[in-house]
Every structure is written in C-alpha cells, then in structure tokens.
Design an enzyme around this catalytic site. Structure first.
Site, PDB file in Angstrom:
ATOM      1  N   ALA A   1      22.843 -14.750 -41.128  1.00  0.00           N
ATOM      2  CA  ALA A   1      21.757 -14.272 -41.987  1.00  0.00           C
ATOM      3  C   ALA A   1      20.404 -14.519 -41.336  1.00  0.00           C
ATOM      4  O   ALA A   1      20.149 -15.590 -40.799  1.00  0.00           O
ATOM      5  CB  ALA A   1      21.811 -14.973 -43.335  1.00  0.00           C
ATOM      6  N   ASP A   2      19.555 -13.494 -41.385  1.00  0.00           N
ATOM      7  CA  ASP A   2      18.172 -13.680 -40.950  1.00  0.00           C
ATOM      8  C   ASP A   2      17.322 -13.866 -42.215  1.00  0.00           C
ATOM      9  O   ASP A   2      17.855 -13.945 -43.326  1.00  0.00           O
ATOM     10  CB  ASP A   2      17.695 -12.503 -40.094  1.00  0.00           C
ATOM     11  CG  ASP A   2      17.763 -11.159 -40.822  1.00  0.00           C
ATOM     12  OD1 ASP A   2      17.845 -11.136 -42.071  1.00  0.00           O
ATOM     13  OD2 ASP A   2      17.738 -10.119 -40.140  1.00  0.00           O
ATOM     14  N   SER A   3      16.011 -13.929 -42.061  1.00  0.00           N
ATOM     15  CA  SER A   3      15.151 -14.207 -43.218  1.00  0.00           C
ATOM     16  C   SER A   3      15.224 -13.089 -44.255  1.00  0.00           C
ATOM     17  O   SER A   3      15.193 -13.353 -45.462  1.00  0.00           O
ATOM     18  CB  SER A   3      13.711 -14.434 -42.772  1.00  0.00           C
ATOM     19  OG  SER A   3      13.226 -13.300 -42.078  1.00  0.00           O
TER      20      SER A   3
ATOM     21  N   ASP B   1      17.875 -11.201 -44.861  1.00  0.00           N
ATOM     22  CA  ASP B   1      19.155 -11.393 -45.543  1.00  0.00           C
ATOM     23  C   ASP B   1      19.046 -12.480 -46.608  1.00  0.00           C
ATOM     24  O   ASP B   1      19.574 -12.339 -47.710  1.00  0.00           O
ATOM     25  CB  ASP B   1      20.263 -11.784 -44.550  1.00  0.00           C
ATOM     26  CG  ASP B   1      20.640 -10.655 -43.615  1.00  0.00           C
ATOM     27  OD1 ASP B   1      20.682  -9.492 -44.059  1.00  0.00           O
ATOM     28  OD2 ASP B   1      20.902 -10.948 -42.435  1.00  0.00           O
TER      29      ASP B   1
END
Length: 140
Positions: A90-92, A94
C-alpha cells in the site's frame, strides 16, 4: 481501547525443560547494564514495546476484509493484526482509500491526523472500536 508505545529494555523468557510436576517453568533473565567509558550513558539494548487492548474480533475481521479488497490481495495472502499496510504494497493513496472504506463501513469520521498514524490492521481496528464507542456514548 488503549494503546501505549514506548522504548524499553528487552527481557527474554528462558524456559527450562520441565519442573518436578512435568510442566514447563518460565523465568526472566534481566538485561545487564554496562557503563561505557567516557560517555556516562548506560549501554542498553532497547526495543519497541507495545501494550494494547485488542479490538473486537469482528472489527479486526472486517478491517482485514476491507484491506484485502482495497489492495486486491489474493485469498492466499496472509493478513493478521500486525500486518502492515506498506508491507502489503500500500502507498499513501491506498491507505487513504482504506480509511475512506472503513469510514463508510463503520459510519465513522476519522480525523486526518489520526488516519496518518494508521499503519497496521490492529491500529485501524483499535481506532474504529474507539470511534464507534465514542459515537454511541456521545449520542446518549
């Protein structure tokens, strides 16, 4: 719901094979404190220590379901309380989408400051239970 994070000494349990009654016995071995010359500071091995009250199992299960859906994870991907969103890819963005899905599912509002501190399934579930409890207690 309470969560406390702190830096602490590490104690490791030492298990003897068995005592006279045949049950395993446990003891703690304290960490020795050594003083390094010329520094005046103790030489200690520190680690993260966490004490937390677990969220309801159904809350954790729902958070896992939402995280799995938002990140398009396969059923074989293992998710636990301690699963970190970043480790799951997960990135920011997400993480923001996960928080939005949690808000919708549980009918809560998560402050932006609080949402930035959510990095694991457990943190999300604990926060949700706290907000749901505050919401139900605040309406009385």
């Amino acid at each position: 719901m309470a969560a406390v994070s702190a830096t602490c000494l590490r104690f490791q349990p030492l298990f003897s094979q068995s005592n006279k009654s045949g049950q395993a016995a446990a003891s703690l071995k304290p960490v020795a404190v050594g003083w390094a010359k010329n520094t005046g500071f103790p030489s200690l091995k520190a680690s993260r220590f966490r004490v937390s009250c677990s969220a309801k199992p159904e809350t954790v299960d729902k958070v896992i379901e939402i995280v799995r859906k938002q990140l398009a994870l396969t059923p074989e991907t293992e998710l636990t309380n301690e699963s970190k969103f970043a480790a799951l890819g997960a990135d920011s963005l997400d993480t923001v989408e996960i928080v939005m899905a949690l808000e919708e599912e549980f009918d809560i509002n998560v402050e932006e400051e609080s949402s930035q501190n959510i990095t694991t399934v457990r943190e999300a579930a604990d926060m949700i239970d706290k907000l749901v409890q505050e919401k139900s207690g605040g309406g009385s």
